[in-house]
Design an enzyme around this catalytic site. Structure first.
Site, PDB file in Angstrom:
ATOM      1  N   CYS A   1       0.824  -1.220   0.000  1.00  0.00           N
ATOM      2  CA  CYS A   1       0.000   0.000   0.000  1.00  0.00           C
ATOM      3  C   CYS A   1       0.861   1.275   0.000  1.00  0.00           C
ATOM      4  O   CYS A   1       1.461   1.582  -1.021  1.00  0.00           O
ATOM      5  CB  CYS A   1      -0.997  -0.051   1.143  1.00  0.00           C
ATOM      6  SG  CYS A   1      -2.412   1.025   0.865  1.00  0.00           S
TER       7      CYS A   1
ATOM      8  N   GLU B   1      -0.706  -8.305   5.545  1.00  0.00           N
ATOM      9  CA  GLU B   1      -0.338  -8.322   6.970  1.00  0.00           C
ATOM     10  C   GLU B   1      -1.556  -8.174   7.879  1.00  0.00           C
ATOM     11  O   GLU B   1      -1.466  -8.376   9.084  1.00  0.00           O
ATOM     12  CB  GLU B   1       0.697  -7.231   7.271  1.00  0.00           C
ATOM     13  CG  GLU B   1       0.207  -5.787   7.257  1.00  0.00           C
ATOM     14  CD  GLU B   1       0.107  -5.155   5.859  1.00  0.00           C
ATOM     15  OE1 GLU B   1       0.202  -5.897   4.853  1.00  0.00           O
ATOM     16  OE2 GLU B   1      -0.080  -3.931   5.782  1.00  0.00           O
TER      17      GLU B   1
ATOM     18  N   HIS C   1      -3.145  -5.314   1.748  1.00  0.00           N
ATOM     19  CA  HIS C   1      -2.450  -5.499   3.029  1.00  0.00           C
ATOM     20  C   HIS C   1      -2.521  -6.944   3.509  1.00  0.00           C
ATOM     21  O   HIS C   1      -3.338  -7.250   4.381  1.00  0.00           O
ATOM     22  CB  HIS C   1      -3.130  -4.640   4.105  1.00  0.00           C
ATOM     23  CG  HIS C   1      -3.016  -3.185   3.933  1.00  0.00           C
ATOM     24  ND1 HIS C   1      -1.963  -2.456   4.428  1.00  0.00           N
ATOM     25  CD2 HIS C   1      -3.840  -2.300   3.341  1.00  0.00           C
ATOM     26  CE1 HIS C   1      -2.142  -1.181   4.141  1.00  0.00           C
ATOM     27  NE2 HIS C   1      -3.268  -1.055   3.484  1.00  0.00           N
TER      28      HIS C   1
HETATM   29  N1  GLN Z   1      -3.528   6.423   1.058  1.00  0.00           N
HETATM   30  C1  GLN Z   1      -2.293   6.106   1.684  1.00  0.00           C
HETATM   31  C2  GLN Z   1      -1.136   6.876   1.071  1.00  0.00           C
HETATM   32  O1  GLN Z   1      -1.297   7.607   0.160  1.00  0.00           O
HETATM   33  C3  GLN Z   1      -1.982   4.626   1.645  1.00  0.00           C
HETATM   34  C4  GLN Z   1      -2.951   3.885   2.527  1.00  0.00           C
HETATM   35  C5  GLN Z   1      -2.415   2.636   3.151  1.00  0.00           C
HETATM   36  O2  GLN Z   1      -1.216   2.366   3.189  1.00  0.00           O
HETATM   37  N2  GLN Z   1      -3.318   1.887   3.702  1.00  0.00           N
HETATM   38  O3  GLN Z   1      -0.045   6.731   1.528  1.00  0.00           O
END
Ligand code: GLN
Length: 204
Positions: free
Chosen positions: A81, A184, A182
Site C-alpha cells: 500500500c 499483513e 495489506h
Molecule cells: N492512502 C495512503 C497513502 O497515500 C496509503 C494507505 C495505506 O497504506 N493503507 O499513503
C-alpha cells in the site's frame, strides 16, 4: 537456524503487523529507523500507512538517500500500500512535495479506489502464491508498468469491483515486490512467505 533478517521500516504505519507476519514465516524481523540499520539486513518491508508522512520522516531521519542506494544495489524490498507508493518511480495524485524512494518502474495512483470507497475487499489470484483475500484501505493501484515489471494480480472484472475492475494491484520486478493490498492484516502469511523466498534467492 534462524531465517533471513528482514527489516521493517518503522517510522509510521502498520509496522507491528508486518513484524508478526515475518516472525510467523520464520524470518528474523528488525525494525529500521536509522541508516546504519540498513547495512545489516537481507531484505526490507515498507509498511502500509501514509506515504506522504513516511516520505517526510524518511527525509527527517536521513534515510531517503541510503534507502535509494540500497534499492539500486539490489536489496529485496516489499512495499504494501503506502509502501508500494514509496517504491514507485511515478506517483499520480501525490502531493507536489511528496518524497519517494523509487526504483520500481511503475506509475501508481494514490487513493485510487475513490474517496467514497475508503476500503474494498475482494478475493483474487496472486501469481506465485494462489488465491488471496485482498484488503484495500485508501489504496493505490498501478496505472503503468515499465518493461520487465511482472503483473502478479489484477482486480476481477465483476460489477462489484466498480472502477477497480481489471486494475493492476500487485507487481514484481526482480527483488522488488509491491501490493496495493495489506496481507499483513488478514492472518494469511503466504505473501510474506513468498517475499522471504525472494530474499533467500537473492542472497544465495
Ligand atoms: N492512502 C495512503 C497513502 O497515500 C496509503 C494507505 C495505506 O497504506 N493503507 O499513503
Amino acid at each position: 537456524m534462524s531465517g533471513p533478517r528482514i527489516g521493517v521500516l518503522a517510522l509510521q504505519g502498520d509496522v507491528r503487523e508486518h513484524v508478526r507476519a515475518l516472525t510467523r514465516v520464520g524470518a528474523e524481523p528488525v525494525q529500521v529507523r536509522r541508516p546504519e540499520e540498513l547495512a545489516d539486513i537481507d531484505g526490507l518491508v515498507l509498511p502500509g500507512g501514509e506515504s506522504t508522512t513516511i516520505g517526510k520522516l524518511l527525509d527527517l531521519f536521513e534515510l531517503l538517500e541510503p534507502l535509494r542506494a540500497a534499492v539500486k544495489t539490489g536489496l529485496p524490498v516489499y512495499g504494501s500500500c503506502a509502501g508500494m507508493i514509496l517504491l514507485a518511480d511515478e506517483v499520480l495524485d501525490g502531493r507536489p512535495d511528496q518524497a519517494t524512494v523509487g526504483g520500481l518502474d511503475i506509475a501508481v495512483r494514490r487513493n485510487a479506489f475513490g474517496r467514497q470507497v475508503d476500503s474494498f475487499e475482494t478475493d483474487l489470484p496472486l501469481a506465485g502464491v494462489g488465491d488471496v483475500h485482498a484488503v484495500f484501505i485508501r489504496a493505490p493501484w498501478v496505472e503503468r508498468t515499465g518493461p520487465g515489471v511482472e503483473v502478479l494480480a489484477t482486480v476481477g472484472t465483476g460489477i462489484e469491483s466498480g472502477a477497480a475492475a481489471g486494475k493492476v494491484v500487485a507487481v514484481r520486478r526482480g527483488p522488488l515486490l509491491a501490493t496495493s493490498f495489506h496481507p499483513e492484516l488478514t492472518g494469511d502469511d503466504r505473501v510474506h512467505g513468498f517475499f522471504v523466498q525472494m530474499v533467500k534467492e537473492a542472497s544465495s
